[in-house]
Design an enzyme around this catalytic site. Sequence first.
Site, PDB file in Angstrom:
ATOM      1  N   LYS A  55     109.734  71.402  77.478  1.00 49.55           N
ATOM      2  CA  LYS A  55     109.166  72.961  76.661  1.00 49.55           C
ATOM      3  C   LYS A  55     109.446  72.643  75.024  1.00 49.55           C
ATOM      4  O   LYS A  55     108.664  72.846  74.444  1.00 49.55           O
ATOM      5  CB  LYS A  55     109.597  74.040  77.277  1.00 49.55           C
ATOM      6  CG  LYS A  55     109.084  75.312  76.661  1.00 49.55           C
ATOM      7  CD  LYS A  55     109.665  76.645  77.231  1.00 49.55           C
ATOM      8  CE  LYS A  55     110.937  76.788  76.740  1.00 49.55           C
ATOM      9  NZ  LYS A  55     111.428  78.175  76.828  1.00 49.55           N
ATOM     10  N   ASP A  80     106.445  78.683  78.918  1.00 55.53           N
ATOM     11  CA  ASP A  80     107.503  79.431  79.131  1.00 55.53           C
ATOM     12  C   ASP A  80     107.341  80.446  80.438  1.00 55.53           C
ATOM     13  O   ASP A  80     106.120  80.614  80.993  1.00 55.53           O
ATOM     14  CB  ASP A  80     108.280  79.989  77.953  1.00 55.53           C
ATOM     15  CG  ASP A  80     107.120  81.382  77.515  1.00 55.53           C
ATOM     16  OD1 ASP A  80     106.068  81.344  78.022  1.00 55.53           O
ATOM     17  OD2 ASP A  80     107.491  81.726  76.533  1.00 55.53           O
TER      18      ASP A  80
END
Length: 210
Positions: free
Chosen positions: A120, A138
Amino acid sequence: MNKTKRLEILTRLRDNNPNPTTELEFSSPFELLIAVLLSAQATDVSVNKATAKLYPVANTPEAILALGVEGLKEYIKTIGLFNTKAENTIKTCQMLVDLHNSEVPEDRAALEALPGVGRKTANVVLNTAFGWPTIAVDTHIDRVSNRTKFAMGKNVVEVEKKLLKVVPAEFKVDVHHWLILHGRYICTARKPKCGACIIEDLCEFKDKTE
């Protein structure tokens, strides 16, 4: 959700916010990398407060290394998991100095090799610092994608792969920012603000609020 509906959602989000960006405050790829590393399980607001004091003093790998772990902790102790983050930040800075000429590498594998940097974080840096069409998923983006049925998946990696597949190229660079802001302020976890949502009529969530 069909292709036409997805396209209309993306068009509305773009029209509402033509130039989206992260809410993390930064002025270089290195500042962004450290801010994203610090933001894990913490709010952007809390990170910005810490980096507003840290970056005027140390905003290069060498300068942060000079602070040392204990010195860095003094600046980031208001952020969750600051002990681990301080250690990872120092290790990351050392690797940037040793392996990358003190520059943030524009390379996924090299980024993910840095301590505390996962998929991420690498996606955020590649997207926001270098303009890559990556999509960092997320909890906000995972929720919005599944709730609206825009791009469903059992986990963040599945959602990322589905988004990369269904989002047209012209929207790919910005879609991460649109979805995260939408999840943060409108399509909130406990009670989505459906009445204030610009895509409510296109959303396939069954339990809409007033």
